[in-house]
Design a protein around this motif. Structure first.
Motif, PDB file in Angstrom:
ATOM      1  N   VAL A 216       0.835  -1.205   0.000  1.00 37.12           N
ATOM      2  CA  VAL A 216       0.000   0.000   0.000  1.00 37.12           C
ATOM      3  C   VAL A 216       0.867   1.253   0.000  1.00 37.12           C
ATOM      4  CG1 VAL A 216      -1.727   1.296   1.297  1.00 37.12           C
ATOM      5  CG2 VAL A 216      -1.912  -1.188   1.124  1.00 37.12           C
TER       6      VAL A 216
ATOM      7  N   ALA B 115     -10.023  -4.276   2.291  1.00 35.85           N
ATOM      8  CA  ALA B 115      -9.606  -2.888   2.505  1.00 35.85           C
ATOM      9  C   ALA B 115      -9.824  -2.006   1.272  1.00 35.85           C
ATOM     10  CB  ALA B 115      -8.150  -2.842   2.964  1.00 35.85           C
ATOM     11  N   PRO B 116      -9.454  -2.436   0.053  1.00 35.47           N
ATOM     12  CA  PRO B 116      -9.669  -1.550  -1.114  1.00 35.47           C
ATOM     13  C   PRO B 116     -11.135  -1.217  -1.355  1.00 35.47           C
ATOM     14  CG  PRO B 116      -8.092  -3.278  -1.636  1.00 35.47           C
ATOM     15  CD  PRO B 116      -8.688  -3.645  -0.321  1.00 35.47           C
TER      16      PRO B 116
ATOM     17  N   CYS C 141      -6.768   3.494   2.003  1.00 38.06           N
ATOM     18  CA  CYS C 141      -6.399   2.075   2.091  1.00 38.06           C
ATOM     19  C   CYS C 141      -5.418   1.835   3.230  1.00 38.06           C
ATOM     20  CB  CYS C 141      -5.789   1.611   0.766  1.00 38.06           C
ATOM     21  SG  CYS C 141      -6.979   1.232  -0.526  1.00 38.06           S
TER      22      CYS C 141
ATOM     23  N   ALA D 114     -12.218   1.243   1.293  1.00 42.99           N
ATOM     24  CA  ALA D 114     -11.642   2.572   1.022  1.00 42.99           C
ATOM     25  C   ALA D 114     -12.388   3.265  -0.115  1.00 42.99           C
ATOM     26  CB  ALA D 114     -10.164   2.429   0.696  1.00 42.99           C
TER      27      ALA D 114
END
Length: 302
Positions: free
Chosen positions: A43, A147-148, A229, A151
């Motif tokens: 990330v 997570a993506p 992220c 986000a």
């Protein structure tokens, strides 16, 4: 009511089962925390690449330096406080610390309107219990792979509010794991400070098909996504780190309770054995005394 040794033994069995559950939860939390931390390098590398691209795009518009701080001098209209809490329980005071920081920022907003956005179901419930006004809530990611997508949903909600001119700046509050404990981080997300990106001119300028302003705007939005992220991954790691520490403390308490129960069981069992021996001896003693009284003492004659 006096408990028997069998009742105490049942408590011991239940306590050992609880110890097994706590140990399993600690192991799962440790695995998830390590998995999240292993994703941070990727990330951050993505964010660094975007930062270099923004710097290169800024170098293309060096003749108009006032655009570097575009958006930094707009009238203040509102402040969005984005707080990342836990999605599940057993995290100690993790959520309380996040909400305490959010409450402090909201109280210090002054004349601007402060909007508190909560990520994490447990944090939302606790915020309602504390009477903290919440404008929006969203479930926390249950896996680091989510997570993506999380986000992206957060970014859409933020840009929608920014487009409505209900706010012009965003502050992130999230946890981050450390060697000693879980730390609470506060950092500005929007407006994006373009001055932090180096703009050293290149010998060969990059080939672009967009106007510099449009290119920078697109890269800035992608950079904000990368920052979100990172915040989600760090918060996920911090949540599981807090849960792991809470389970370690719980396991220590369970072991202490187990030691006390086992000592109590040994003492109670010893008392029961002593009582059984007394019950066995008592009839023999009473029978010998009855025979003595009935027959009387025997006198020897010489």
């Amino acid at each position: 009511m006096t408990e028997r040794s069998s009742d105490i033994n049942a408590h011991i069995v239940a306590t050992r089962q609880l110890e097994s559950v706590v140990t399993a939860m600690r192991g799962v939390a440790a695995v998830r925390a390590r998995e999240a931390q292993s994703r941070l390098d990727g990330v951050r590398a993505y964010a660094a690449a975007l930062g270099e691209a923004i710097g290169a795009a800024l170098a293309l518009m060096a003749e108009t330096p006032h655009l570097r701080n575009a958006g930094n001098h707009r009238p203040v209209s509102g402040h969005i406080i984005l707080a990342f809490c836990s999605g599940r329980g057993f995290v100690g005071a993790f959520n309380e610390r996040i909400l305490t920081a959010a409450t402090r920022l909201a109280a210090g907003a002054g004349k601007e309107r402060a909007s508190v956005l909560i990520v994490g179901e447990r944090g939302g419930t606790l915020a309602h219990e504390r009477g903290l006004p919440i404008d929006w809530t969203l479930p926390m990611a249950s896996r680091v792979d989510d997570a993506p997508s999380l986000a992206e949903r957060i970014a859409d909600a933020l840009y929608r509010r920014l487009g409505e001119h209900s706010a012009d700046r965003v502050t992130l509050i999230h946890g981050t794991p450390s060697a000693a404990s879980v730390e609470i981080i506060e950092r500005s997300l929007i407006p994006l400070d373009l001055a932090r990106f180096p703009t050293a001119p290149r010998l060969v300028p990059p080939l672009v098909t967009l106007a510099p302003e449009a290119l920078i705007e697109s890269l800035a939005q992608e950079y904000v996504f990368a920052e979100l992220c990172e915040a989600v991954v760090l918060s996920f790691a911090a949540e599981n780190e807090a849960r792991m520490r809470a389970m370690i403390e719980a396991r220590n308490n369970v072991q202490k309770t187990l030691e006390e129960l086992e000592a109590w069981h040994r003492q109670k069992r010893q008392e029961e054995i002593t009582e059984e021996i007394v019950e066995l001896v008592r009839p023999t003693s009473e029978g010998a005394r009855a025979n003595f009284l009935r027959r009387g003492p025997r006198l020897r004659t010489y």
